[in-house]
Design a protein around this motif. Sequence first.
Motif, mmCIF file in Angstrom:
data_model
loop_
_atom_site.group_PDB
_atom_site.id
_atom_site.type_symbol
_atom_site.label_atom_id
_atom_site.label_comp_id
_atom_site.label_asym_id
_atom_site.label_seq_id
_atom_site.Cartn_x
_atom_site.Cartn_y
_atom_site.Cartn_z
ATOM 1 N N GLY A 176 0.628 -1.338 -0.076
ATOM 2 C CA GLY A 176 0.146 0.492 -0.053
ATOM 3 C C GLY A 176 0.682 1.278 -0.278
ATOM 4 N N PHE A 177 1.988 1.495 0.895
ATOM 5 C CA PHE A 177 2.357 2.543 0.955
ATOM 6 C C PHE A 177 3.593 2.654 -0.170
ATOM 7 C CE2 PHE A 177 6.216 4.762 2.795
ATOM 8 C CZ PHE A 177 5.157 6.589 3.323
ATOM 9 N N PRO A 178 4.190 1.653 -1.092
ATOM 10 C CA PRO A 178 5.375 2.231 -2.101
ATOM 11 C C PRO A 178 3.482 2.189 -2.739
ATOM 12 C CG PRO A 178 5.440 0.000 -1.287
ATOM 13 C CD PRO A 178 4.206 0.797 -0.119
ATOM 14 N N ILE A 179 2.767 2.227 -3.250
ATOM 15 C CA ILE A 179 1.200 2.362 -4.017
ATOM 16 C C ILE A 179 1.546 3.649 -4.185
ATOM 17 C CG2 ILE A 179 -1.088 1.988 -5.064
ATOM 18 C CD1 ILE A 179 -0.274 -0.902 -4.096
ATOM 19 N N LEU A 180 0.890 4.106 -3.485
ATOM 20 C CA LEU A 180 0.691 5.229 -2.508
ATOM 21 C C LEU A 180 2.017 6.491 -3.140
ATOM 22 C CD1 LEU A 180 -1.016 7.193 -1.194
ATOM 23 C CD2 LEU A 180 -0.074 7.195 1.282
ATOM 24 N N LEU A 181 2.905 5.659 -2.628
ATOM 25 C CA LEU A 181 4.346 6.967 -3.489
ATOM 26 C C LEU A 181 4.561 7.174 -5.195
ATOM 27 C CD1 LEU A 181 7.449 6.388 -0.813
ATOM 28 C CD2 LEU A 181 5.798 7.793 -0.687
ATOM 29 N N ILE A 182 4.830 5.910 -5.378
ATOM 30 C CA ILE A 182 4.206 5.962 -6.887
ATOM 31 C C ILE A 182 3.318 6.862 -7.074
ATOM 32 C CG2 ILE A 182 3.522 4.544 -8.872
ATOM 33 C CD1 ILE A 182 5.074 2.314 -7.207
ATOM 34 N N LEU A 183 1.662 6.903 -6.610
ATOM 35 C CA LEU A 183 1.206 8.120 -7.305
ATOM 36 C C LEU A 183 1.065 9.346 -6.612
ATOM 37 C CD1 LEU A 183 -2.455 5.934 -5.548
ATOM 38 C CD2 LEU A 183 -1.401 5.875 -7.807
ATOM 39 N N LEU A 184 1.954 9.711 -5.773
ATOM 40 C CA LEU A 184 2.237 10.412 -5.464
ATOM 41 C C LEU A 184 2.893 11.315 -6.611
ATOM 42 C CD1 LEU A 184 2.172 12.981 -3.122
ATOM 43 C CD2 LEU A 184 4.310 11.417 -2.033
ATOM 44 N N PHE A 185 4.501 10.806 -6.852
ATOM 45 C CA PHE A 185 5.139 11.152 -7.869
ATOM 46 C C PHE A 185 4.546 11.724 -9.440
ATOM 47 C CE2 PHE A 185 8.042 9.642 -3.590
ATOM 48 C CZ PHE A 185 8.372 10.941 -3.257
ATOM 49 N N THR A 186 3.571 10.745 -9.458
ATOM 50 C CA THR A 186 3.152 10.603 -10.395
ATOM 51 C C THR A 186 2.834 11.190 -11.102
ATOM 52 O OG1 THR A 186 1.740 8.582 -10.428
ATOM 53 C CG2 THR A 186 4.311 8.047 -11.274
ATOM 54 N N GLY A 187 1.859 12.045 -9.789
ATOM 55 C CA GLY A 187 1.071 13.166 -9.844
ATOM 56 C C GLY A 187 -0.871 12.746 -9.933
ATOM 57 N N VAL A 188 -1.097 11.528 -10.019
ATOM 58 C CA VAL A 188 -2.200 11.520 -9.787
ATOM 59 C C VAL A 188 -2.602 11.192 -8.787
ATOM 60 C CG1 VAL A 188 -3.683 8.521 -9.884
ATOM 61 C CG2 VAL A 188 -1.392 8.882 -11.446
ATOM 62 N N LEU A 189 -1.550 10.957 -7.736
ATOM 63 C CA LEU A 189 -2.789 11.170 -6.158
ATOM 64 C C LEU A 189 -2.848 12.525 -6.354
ATOM 65 C CD1 LEU A 189 -2.874 10.206 -3.097
ATOM 66 C CD2 LEU A 189 -1.367 10.837 -2.680
ATOM 67 N N GLY A 190 -1.782 13.479 -6.515
ATOM 68 C CA GLY A 190 -2.986 14.659 -6.395
ATOM 69 C C GLY A 190 -4.373 14.838 -7.749
ATOM 70 N N ALA A 191 -4.028 14.485 -8.030
ATOM 71 C CA ALA A 191 -5.044 14.003 -9.799
ATOM 72 C C ALA A 191 -6.546 13.821 -8.953
ATOM 73 C CB ALA A 191 -5.096 13.937 -11.315
ATOM 74 N N ILE A 192 -6.014 12.857 -8.007
ATOM 75 C CA ILE A 192 -7.670 12.143 -7.046
ATOM 76 C C ILE A 192 -8.089 13.074 -6.543
ATOM 77 C CG2 ILE A 192 -8.158 10.304 -5.517
ATOM 78 C CD1 ILE A 192 -6.468 8.767 -7.652
ATOM 79 N N LEU A 193 -7.147 13.489 -5.521
ATOM 80 C CA LEU A 193 -7.112 14.724 -4.838
ATOM 81 C C LEU A 193 -7.800 16.157 -4.257
ATOM 82 C CD1 LEU A 193 -4.961 12.696 -1.718
ATOM 83 C CD2 LEU A 193 -7.838 12.450 -1.721
ATOM 84 N N TRP A 194 -7.094 16.905 -5.590
ATOM 85 C CA TRP A 194 -6.834 18.379 -5.375
ATOM 86 C C TRP A 194 -9.170 18.624 -5.571
ATOM 87 C CZ3 TRP A 194 -4.667 21.355 -1.892
ATOM 88 C CH2 TRP A 194 -2.941 20.817 -2.251
#
Length: 221
Positions: free
Chosen positions: A185-203
């Motif tokens: 889970g945490f490695p997946i989260l880091l990948i999402l963060l650094f690829t910008g996917v996490l921001g695209a979901i959360l913002w």
Amino acid sequence: METLIPTIAIWALPVLLAITLHEAAHGYVARHFGDPTADQAGRITLNPFKHIDPVGTVLVPIGILTLTTLFGAGGILFGWAKPVPVNFGRLRNPKADMLWVAAAGPFMNLIMALGWALVFKFASSSPETAYTLPMERMAEAGMTINAVLLFLNLLPLPPLDGGRIAVSLLPGKLAWQFARIEPYGFPILLILLFTGVLGAILWPLIAMFRFSLATVFGFYG
């Protein structure tokens, strides 16, 4: 540097409260449903030093703030505290009660976001003094960090709270299979963060939440 120090000073209290009270809420609800592990470890407390993780509570948020302030770079401001120990096997109804234990953290972030919204409303409607602008900025920080932690932790990815909620709600076999994602889970989260996917979901979620707060509390009109 002249802008970095005031920025850290404004964000320090909201970040510390958002992260530590999130964890304390997990422990409190776990105790309510029969697991005294966190209580026995002294983690159901408002003392932030019991919850601080040197990396997640201090270095990571300061690093993100530094990048954002000095270079206009950096992603979503987030962090973490030392996880509160919860023995789900000691809960009275482990699978069902897991939902309430997991949801307690994000719910606490929701409550704190509403509290900071009240602080912002009070500051913005008060006569201008040397304290009103710093209070507004701290309240802005409080609303933002709690919105981030609220929606970040509700992502259905173990070991985030949303992942544990999903495990609680899924049928037995599916829940067991889904829970096996947790080590990744945490490695997946880091990948999402650094690829910008996490921001695209959360913002977008954070923006809608902030707009809702502004509308309900009448910040801008």
